[in-house]
Write a protein that holds these residues in place. Sequence first.
Motif, PDB file in Angstrom:
ATOM      1  N   VAL B 172       6.223  18.338   7.907  1.00  0.00           N
ATOM      2  CA  VAL B 172       5.235  17.732   7.175  1.00  0.00           C
ATOM      3  C   VAL B 172       4.694  18.440   6.070  1.00  0.00           C
ATOM      4  N   ASP B 173       4.749  19.939   5.839  1.00  0.00           N
ATOM      5  CA  ASP B 173       4.073  20.392   4.715  1.00  0.00           C
ATOM      6  C   ASP B 173       5.039  20.408   3.582  1.00  0.00           C
ATOM      7  N   PHE B 174       6.213  20.858   3.852  1.00  0.00           N
ATOM      8  CA  PHE B 174       7.230  20.742   2.543  1.00  0.00           C
ATOM      9  C   PHE B 174       8.503  20.099   3.007  1.00  0.00           C
ATOM     10  N   PRO B 175       8.341  18.660   2.873  1.00  0.00           N
ATOM     11  CA  PRO B 175       9.603  18.086   3.613  1.00  0.00           C
ATOM     12  C   PRO B 175      10.898  18.028   2.458  1.00  0.00           C
ATOM     13  N   ASP B 176      10.857  18.513   1.340  1.00  0.00           N
ATOM     14  CA  ASP B 176      12.002  18.288   0.429  1.00  0.00           C
ATOM     15  C   ASP B 176      13.301  19.158   0.934  1.00  0.00           C
ATOM     16  N   SER B 177      13.197  20.342   0.755  1.00  0.00           N
ATOM     17  CA  SER B 177      14.482  21.312   1.246  1.00  0.00           C
ATOM     18  C   SER B 177      14.411  21.389   2.676  1.00  0.00           C
ATOM     19  N   GLU B 178      13.060  21.656   3.217  1.00  0.00           N
ATOM     20  CA  GLU B 178      13.177  22.066   4.679  1.00  0.00           C
ATOM     21  C   GLU B 178      13.769  20.828   5.533  1.00  0.00           C
ATOM     22  N   ALA B 179      13.666  19.511   5.343  1.00  0.00           N
ATOM     23  CA  ALA B 179      13.984  18.612   5.916  1.00  0.00           C
ATOM     24  C   ALA B 179      15.512  18.572   5.951  1.00  0.00           C
ATOM     25  N   PRO B 216       6.342  27.195  -4.915  1.00  0.00           N
ATOM     26  CA  PRO B 216       7.905  27.759  -4.478  1.00  0.00           C
ATOM     27  C   PRO B 216       7.857  28.888  -3.707  1.00  0.00           C
ATOM     28  N   LEU B 217       7.059  29.665  -3.561  1.00  0.00           N
ATOM     29  CA  LEU B 217       6.810  30.634  -2.598  1.00  0.00           C
ATOM     30  C   LEU B 217       6.598  29.966  -1.152  1.00  0.00           C
ATOM     31  N   LYS B 218       5.969  28.890  -1.123  1.00  0.00           N
ATOM     32  CA  LYS B 218       5.619  28.363   0.136  1.00  0.00           C
ATOM     33  C   LYS B 218       7.085  27.733   0.600  1.00  0.00           C
ATOM     34  N   VAL B 219       7.763  27.258  -0.329  1.00  0.00           N
ATOM     35  CA  VAL B 219       9.056  26.413   0.088  1.00  0.00           C
ATOM     36  C   VAL B 219       9.967  27.516   0.494  1.00  0.00           C
ATOM     37  N   GLY B 220      10.091  28.602  -0.322  1.00  0.00           N
ATOM     38  CA  GLY B 220      10.905  29.812   0.171  1.00  0.00           C
ATOM     39  C   GLY B 220      10.460  30.398   1.536  1.00  0.00           C
ATOM     40  N   VAL B 221       9.263  30.372   2.129  1.00  0.00           N
ATOM     41  CA  VAL B 221       9.041  30.724   3.171  1.00  0.00           C
ATOM     42  C   VAL B 221       9.477  29.681   4.502  1.00  0.00           C
ATOM     43  N   SER B 222       9.259  28.549   3.959  1.00  0.00           N
ATOM     44  CA  SER B 222       9.480  27.558   4.976  1.00  0.00           C
ATOM     45  C   SER B 222      10.888  27.496   5.182  1.00  0.00           C
ATOM     46  N   ILE B 223      11.773  27.773   4.159  1.00  0.00           N
ATOM     47  CA  ILE B 223      13.395  27.891   4.329  1.00  0.00           C
ATOM     48  C   ILE B 223      13.648  29.143   5.296  1.00  0.00           C
TER      49      ILE B 223
END
Lengths: 122, 239
Positions: B172-179, B216-223
Amino acid sequence: MTFGIIQIKVFFLCLLFVSVMLYLIREKEMKEGYIIFWLLVSLTILVLMVSGRFLYFIVSLVGAQTPSSAIFFFALIILLFLNIHYSIKITKLEKTCTHLIQNIAIMEKILVSRMTEKEERK
Amino acid sequence: MRILVIIPAYNEEEKLTDVIREVRECPVEMDIVVINDCSSDGTQLAAEKEGVPVITLSVNLGIGGAVQTGFKYASLHGYDIAVQVDADGQHNPNQIDRLIKPIVEDHVDMVIGSRFLEKENNSTSHIMRLIGMRLFSKITSRVVGLTITDTTSGFRAVGKELIGYFSKNYPVDFPDSEAIIMIHKAGFTIVEVPVEINDRQGGKSSTDLGKSFFYPLKVGVSILSILLRSIKKIRKEKP
């Protein structure tokens, strides 16, 4: 064993701390697990205050120059881990909140649709 | 085959009516649900005037939380395909059939509408945003071992099995790449189809890259978190 001004101040501070915890237990403002943790913290402070030997044993264990730096070292470590623990708790709570909000909204929609259908049948 | 169009909307009263009407004009028969993400304007009223079901969230959950609500609704009502369409008019609903086709014909689990797959993209997005989109696409492609050209595209369609999966697990936080990475690791199939994406015509972007320095940092961490979870899973699976 002699008690200086500092020891007396710390003792009263611990007493106040324990009183606040007991009040929180009575009012059910905090879960028992947290209360136990904070009571243990105040107990540790009391032991350190009363037993100078124990304090100096910890100082030598850490290799600190003064008792205060040893106390700050341990306090920082404990608070750091406590913060990580709270971050985990908050994450879990946020997840629970999200699911609850979503499910309530869907159920509300279904309920309203069914009520409207019933009224239309009448 | 029952198809549901999920329209997550946050303060989109200006464009929502047009989007709903465009979806209805599609030759494919589809149901619509609007997820009103605690809007403070007339979003709910605009959707209700068009006679579509509206699910109103009592707290603003963001795009991920709103979309997952749509998947939960789709799962509960037994839909076969769920299509995500933005309420700001960026997506052309007349291209939904392009998204649905691989699911119906090839039983693909997720289809992403990509603006970069063909050079016909007419988007005039900010240069920094474009760089961010390309970067995340490169990282995601490298991680999943597939060429994904547009990870930030919200114009997506998913099949029945994935609807059920997303209703329980959705980043739910970063659905783009993570999903994308999450479902790839879970064994679902993904394809991209070329679509044209318009520039925003109303409301505010939920993933405005320029707005958040830490994005970008948050997305990186989620990946990273998904990768670590998948390593843990592989270790468990080993005898």
